[in-house]
Scaffold this motif. Structure first.
Motif, PDB file in Angstrom:
ATOM      1  N   ALA A  72       0.831  -1.204   0.000  1.00  0.00           N
ATOM      2  CA  ALA A  72       0.000   0.000   0.000  1.00  0.00           C
ATOM      3  C   ALA A  72       0.867   1.255   0.000  1.00  0.00           C
ATOM      4  CB  ALA A  72      -0.922  -0.011   1.214  1.00  0.00           C
ATOM      5  N   GLU A  73       1.966   1.230   0.713  1.00  0.00           N
ATOM      6  CA  GLU A  73       2.878   2.371   0.732  1.00  0.00           C
ATOM      7  C   GLU A  73       3.526   2.556  -0.629  1.00  0.00           C
ATOM      8  OE1 GLU A  73       4.003   2.060   5.480  1.00  0.00           O
ATOM      9  OE2 GLU A  73       5.518   1.644   3.972  1.00  0.00           O
ATOM     10  N   ALA A  74       3.852   1.443  -1.297  1.00  0.00           N
ATOM     11  CA  ALA A  74       4.408   1.541  -2.644  1.00  0.00           C
ATOM     12  C   ALA A  74       3.407   2.213  -3.573  1.00  0.00           C
ATOM     13  CB  ALA A  74       4.765   0.140  -3.154  1.00  0.00           C
ATOM     14  N   ALA A  75       2.131   1.819  -3.461  1.00  0.00           N
ATOM     15  CA  ALA A  75       1.096   2.428  -4.300  1.00  0.00           C
ATOM     16  C   ALA A  75       0.917   3.903  -3.979  1.00  0.00           C
ATOM     17  CB  ALA A  75      -0.216   1.677  -4.114  1.00  0.00           C
ATOM     18  N   ALA A  76       1.077   4.261  -2.697  1.00  0.00           N
ATOM     19  CA  ALA A  76       0.940   5.661  -2.303  1.00  0.00           C
ATOM     20  C   ALA A  76       2.041   6.517  -2.927  1.00  0.00           C
ATOM     21  CB  ALA A  76       0.970   5.775  -0.781  1.00  0.00           C
ATOM     22  N   VAL A  77       3.273   6.016  -2.902  1.00  0.00           N
ATOM     23  CA  VAL A  77       4.380   6.750  -3.505  1.00  0.00           C
ATOM     24  C   VAL A  77       4.181   6.844  -5.015  1.00  0.00           C
ATOM     25  CG1 VAL A  77       6.877   6.742  -3.888  1.00  0.00           C
ATOM     26  CG2 VAL A  77       5.971   6.065  -1.675  1.00  0.00           C
ATOM     27  N   HIS A  78       3.700   5.753  -5.600  1.00  0.00           N
ATOM     28  CA  HIS A  78       3.435   5.747  -7.036  1.00  0.00           C
ATOM     29  C   HIS A  78       2.385   6.798  -7.390  1.00  0.00           C
ATOM     30  CE1 HIS A  78       2.019   3.244 -10.764  1.00  0.00           C
ATOM     31  NE2 HIS A  78       2.516   4.421 -11.095  1.00  0.00           N
ATOM     32  N   ALA A  79       1.327   6.856  -6.615  1.00  0.00           N
ATOM     33  CA  ALA A  79       0.272   7.840  -6.880  1.00  0.00           C
ATOM     34  C   ALA A  79       0.806   9.263  -6.753  1.00  0.00           C
ATOM     35  CB  ALA A  79      -0.883   7.614  -5.906  1.00  0.00           C
ATOM     36  N   HIS A  80       1.683   9.480  -5.786  1.00  0.00           N
ATOM     37  CA  HIS A  80       2.293  10.800  -5.600  1.00  0.00           C
ATOM     38  C   HIS A  80       3.153  11.161  -6.811  1.00  0.00           C
ATOM     39  CE1 HIS A  80       3.977  14.256  -3.624  1.00  0.00           C
ATOM     40  NE2 HIS A  80       5.203  13.744  -3.621  1.00  0.00           N
ATOM     41  N   ALA A  81       3.937  10.185  -7.294  1.00  0.00           N
ATOM     42  CA  ALA A  81       4.773  10.427  -8.466  1.00  0.00           C
ATOM     43  C   ALA A  81       3.913  10.710  -9.691  1.00  0.00           C
ATOM     44  CB  ALA A  81       5.681   9.218  -8.717  1.00  0.00           C
ATOM     45  N   ALA A  82       2.784   9.994  -9.811  1.00  0.00           N
ATOM     46  CA  ALA A  82       1.894  10.197 -10.946  1.00  0.00           C
ATOM     47  C   ALA A  82       1.289  11.596 -10.921  1.00  0.00           C
ATOM     48  CB  ALA A  82       0.799   9.139 -10.938  1.00  0.00           C
ATOM     49  N   LYS A  83       0.924  12.089  -9.760  1.00  0.00           N
ATOM     50  CA  LYS A  83       0.357  13.431  -9.637  1.00  0.00           C
ATOM     51  C   LYS A  83       1.343  14.488 -10.125  1.00  0.00           C
ATOM     52  CE  LYS A  83      -1.186  16.821  -6.194  1.00  0.00           C
ATOM     53  NZ  LYS A  83      -2.322  17.312  -6.995  1.00  0.00           N
ATOM     54  N   LEU A  84       2.643  14.247  -9.807  1.00  0.00           N
ATOM     55  CA  LEU A  84       3.663  15.207 -10.185  1.00  0.00           C
ATOM     56  C   LEU A  84       4.160  15.002 -11.621  1.00  0.00           C
ATOM     57  CD1 LEU A  84       5.793  15.013  -6.925  1.00  0.00           C
ATOM     58  CD2 LEU A  84       4.198  16.822  -7.548  1.00  0.00           C
ATOM     59  N   GLY A  85       3.713  13.901 -12.261  1.00  0.00           N
ATOM     60  CA  GLY A  85       4.189  13.587 -13.600  1.00  0.00           C
ATOM     61  C   GLY A  85       5.584  12.994 -13.621  1.00  0.00           C
ATOM     62  N   LEU A  86       6.092  12.605 -12.459  1.00  0.00           N
ATOM     63  CA  LEU A  86       7.438  12.057 -12.374  1.00  0.00           C
ATOM     64  C   LEU A  86       7.488  10.548 -12.590  1.00  0.00           C
ATOM     65  CD1 LEU A  86       8.830  14.085  -9.337  1.00  0.00           C
ATOM     66  CD2 LEU A  86       9.409  14.367 -11.751  1.00  0.00           C
ATOM     67  N   ASP A  87       6.326   9.922 -12.681  1.00  0.00           N
ATOM     68  CA  ASP A  87       6.316   8.476 -12.895  1.00  0.00           C
ATOM     69  C   ASP A  87       6.789   8.109 -14.301  1.00  0.00           C
ATOM     70  OD1 ASP A  87       3.983   9.712 -13.891  1.00  0.00           O
ATOM     71  OD2 ASP A  87       2.976   7.765 -14.008  1.00  0.00           O
ATOM     72  N   ARG A  88       6.864   9.114 -15.189  1.00  0.00           N
ATOM     73  CA  ARG A  88       7.379   8.867 -16.537  1.00  0.00           C
ATOM     74  C   ARG A  88       8.893   9.092 -16.608  1.00  0.00           C
ATOM     75  NH1 ARG A  88       3.533   8.824 -20.512  1.00  0.00           N
ATOM     76  NH2 ARG A  88       4.947   9.770 -22.031  1.00  0.00           N
ATOM     77  N   GLU A  89       9.452   9.645 -15.534  1.00  0.00           N
ATOM     78  CA  GLU A  89      10.890   9.849 -15.480  1.00  0.00           C
ATOM     79  C   GLU A  89      11.560   8.485 -15.252  1.00  0.00           C
ATOM     80  OE1 GLU A  89      14.843  10.838 -14.419  1.00  0.00           O
ATOM     81  OE2 GLU A  89      13.465   9.881 -13.022  1.00  0.00           O
ATOM     82  N   ARG A  90      12.569   8.171 -16.061  1.00  0.00           N
ATOM     83  CA  ARG A  90      13.099   6.806 -16.137  1.00  0.00           C
ATOM     84  C   ARG A  90      13.620   6.287 -14.798  1.00  0.00           C
ATOM     85  NH1 ARG A  90      14.208   3.558 -20.239  1.00  0.00           N
ATOM     86  NH2 ARG A  90      13.648   5.196 -21.709  1.00  0.00           N
ATOM     87  N   THR A  91      14.410   7.081 -14.080  1.00  0.00           N
ATOM     88  CA  THR A  91      14.997   6.593 -12.840  1.00  0.00           C
ATOM     89  C   THR A  91      13.941   6.390 -11.762  1.00  0.00           C
ATOM     90  OG1 THR A  91      15.494   8.866 -12.179  1.00  0.00           O
ATOM     91  CG2 THR A  91      17.235   7.646 -13.319  1.00  0.00           C
ATOM     92  N   VAL A  92      12.936   7.260 -11.726  1.00  0.00           N
ATOM     93  CA  VAL A  92      11.849   7.095 -10.764  1.00  0.00           C
ATOM     94  C   VAL A  92      11.051   5.853 -11.094  1.00  0.00           C
ATOM     95  CG1 VAL A  92       9.701   8.088  -9.888  1.00  0.00           C
ATOM     96  CG2 VAL A  92      11.708   9.552 -10.234  1.00  0.00           C
ATOM     97  N   ARG A  93      10.780   5.646 -12.362  1.00  0.00           N
ATOM     98  CA  ARG A  93       9.983   4.481 -12.779  1.00  0.00           C
ATOM     99  C   ARG A  93      10.713   3.173 -12.466  1.00  0.00           C
ATOM    100  NH1 ARG A  93       5.658   5.026 -16.265  1.00  0.00           N
ATOM    101  NH2 ARG A  93       4.841   3.103 -17.185  1.00  0.00           N
ATOM    102  N   ASN A  94      12.025   3.144 -12.719  1.00  0.00           N
ATOM    103  CA  ASN A  94      12.797   1.949 -12.372  1.00  0.00           C
ATOM    104  C   ASN A  94      12.762   1.693 -10.869  1.00  0.00           C
ATOM    105  OD1 ASN A  94      13.574   1.370 -15.006  1.00  0.00           O
ATOM    106  ND2 ASN A  94      15.417   2.637 -14.897  1.00  0.00           N
TER     107      ASN A  94
END
Length: 553
Positions: A72-94
């Motif tokens: 659940a914490e992993a999903a929370a961080v993922h959702a936060h990254a998605a809000k900021l548009g950083l989930d498409r950044e390669r190092t964050v996504r890895n």
């Protein structure tokens, strides 16, 4: 979701490094190639969360290595990254792929992996291979590794020319080692070589370990010898890998010989000195061979190099445990006791278990049970484990304290020792204990009531008791049960000798013929002597094989 101190601490630490102002709590949204992180409350990521890629990467690394973090914490961080548009950044996504796999979120990791904007890189592939291997999914990890190598073959159909590196090769070799399939391991090595990957020290070590764990010790040794020493690829870990592999395979003399070679190489070429892992492996080989002189030399080496001013100091517990085991198995139980006493401030469960087992093996049942009582009183997270309890049963067996031993066994069955359940080795010891006391009816009843399948040691203990009591009828009944499974050579030899001692030579010959028909071979006797610090192993050779050899000449 309730607040979690680890994440709040990480977020607080990153706030001062963030290049952007703190954000308000997030709301659910999707991003290209991302799973919808449903069910994650907005309160999961609080004020002060990192809002740049650098801060998010640091947070993700912290959560990936924290055993208390959840999916659940992993999903929370993922959702936060998605809000900021950083989930498409390669190092964050890895990093998110690694985090999801560490927390068991395979589906979410796969969705991120397959939806990579602009294509996946070698880091993405390596994260998938390593993550699956660490979850115990070796077959899936190896399949991903081979797919990565195919993807890296620009000449193959659909290959993207991905540049596979040494880190990726090391992760793939480690996955193959866990799988234990020699054919697959060889294929993975062939493809890595064909891809022209230059191996670093870690990848070389993983290659040697892979072949060793797949059962091909000769190839493991060949690649160990082929390590480029000029580039310092052969590190102390390389030596440890090969020494441990030899010891696991029962080649204890070879393990000690390689240790001596390691010392010579260190003197000549500046190889790092042996570390704790080296010493534990070498002491284990000394214990198996009974190489007391070499074991004492290793102990003196430890003290001479002041690797541990006292064995109780940090990092020395594993070495101390190995010393106790070595001294006990070499017959120097007083030396083992001296090491045990010196370790008083930092004893762990293995320390107590080694001492209990050593004392029990030398007939000092009272001392062994006293150490067990001290173990139960120790506190500090030290609890009886299966090895310690096996030592207790062995002590009771040698001392004839049958009822006390049975009480410990029943307590194990009721999970009164930190949930430790009795295994086949514990039941085998109890059967031996009852047999030595002449309580054959109880021994046979215990075997029939065991919740685990009896092995060769259990049947051998019962047969030995039958022979001692001269109970041929019971022994024949046991042998019929043995015949239903995989009989051990010792069982047949015991039965044959029992018939012969009763003058029933025809039946003895019949048992021997049955052994040949079922291709059951008697293990040859083995003796080890130590001369000038070198252990020499001798095996018995059947007289008829010597005769055949002379006739052939």
């Amino acid at each position: 979701m309730a607040a979690y101190p680890l994440q709040q601490q990480a977020l607080h630490l990153q706030r001062q490094h963030s290049s952007k102002p703190a954000t308000t709590p997030i709301h659910h949204q999707t991003s290209h190639g991302n799973p919808q992180p449903d069910g994650v409350p907005a309160a999961s990521i609080r004020l002060g969360a990192p809002t740049d890629a650098h801060g998010l990467r640091a947070l993700i690394r912290t959560l990936s290595s924290a055993s208390s973090a959840t999916a659940a914490e992993a999903a929370a961080v993922h959702a936060h990254a998605a809000k900021l548009g950083l989930d498409r950044e390669r190092t964050v996504r890895n990093g998110l792929i690694t985090l999801y796999l560490a927390r068991g979120g395979r589906a979410a990791a796969a969705s991120l992996f397959h939806g990579f904007p602009g294509g996946r890189d070698v880091v993405s592939w390596t994260a998938m291979v390593t993550g699956h291997a660490r979850r115990g999914l070796a077959a899936e990890a190896v399949a991903l590794f081979l797919e990565m190598l195919d993807d890296g073959d620009g000449d193959s159909s659909g290959g993207s020319g991905l540049a596979v590196d040494a880190v990726a090769a090391a992760s793939g070799f480690a996955a193959c080692a866990e799988l234990g399939d020699l054919a697959v391991a060889g294929e993975a090595h062939r493809r890595v070589t064909a891809a022209g990957v230059t191996l670093d020290a870690i990848a070389w070590n993983a290659l040697v370990d892979m072949y060793a764990k797949c059962g091909d010790l000769a190839t493991a040794r060949r690649w160990f010898e082929a390590m480029p020493t000029a580039s310092k690829s052969r590190t102390v870990v390389s030596w440890n890998t090969m020494i441990s592999a030899l010891s696991r395979a029962g080649e204890h003399g070879e393990a000690l010989a390689l240790f001596r070679e390691m010392q010579r190489a260190g003197t000549a070429a500046g190889t790092p000195p042996p570390d704790d892992a080296t010493l534990v492996a070498v002491l284990g080989a000394c214990a198996k061979l009974g190489a007391f002189g070499t074991g004492r030399w290793v102990h003196a080496y430890i003290m001479r190099k002041q690797r541990h001013r006292e064995l109780a100091d940090g990092g020395g517990v594993a070495v101390g445990n190995a010393l106790i085991d070595m001294y006990a198995k070499c017959g120097a139980v007083e030396d083992a006791v001296a090491v045990f006493e010196r370790m008083a401030p930092r004893r762990d469960a293995c320390t107590y278990a080694s001492m209990i087992t050593g004392l029990a093996a030398h007939g000092r049942a009272g001392d062994a049970l006293e150490v067990f009582d001290a173990m139960r009183r120790a506190g500090g997270g030290v609890r009886p484990n299966g090895v310690a309890l096996l030592g207790v049963l062995s002590a009771c067996c040698h001392a004839g304290r049958v009822d006390e031993g049975l009480r410990h066994l029943r307590d194990m069955e009721r999970r009164r020792y930190a949930g430790v359940a009795p295994g086949v080795e514990h039941y085998g010891c109890a059967v031996d204990m009852l047999g030595r006391a002449g309580r054959l009816d109880e021994a046979e009843a215990l075997v029939a009531a065991m919740p685990v399948t009896p092995d060769a040691l259990v049947w051998g203990s019962l047969l030995a008791a039958c022979r001692a009591a001269g109970d041929v009828e019971r022994a024949e009944r046991v042998m019929r049960r043995v015949g239903e499974g995989d009989g051990d050579s010792g069982d047949y030899v015991l039965m044959s000798n029992m018939y012969a001692s009763r003058g029933r030579h025809g039946m003895a010959v019949r048992v021997r013929k049955k052994m040949r028909k079922r291709n059951v071979r008697k293990d040859p006797g083995c003796s080890v002597i130590e001369i000038d610090g070198v252990a020499h192993e001798f095996r018995a050779v059947p007289a008829n094989s010597v005769t055949r050899s002379l006739d052939a000449e």
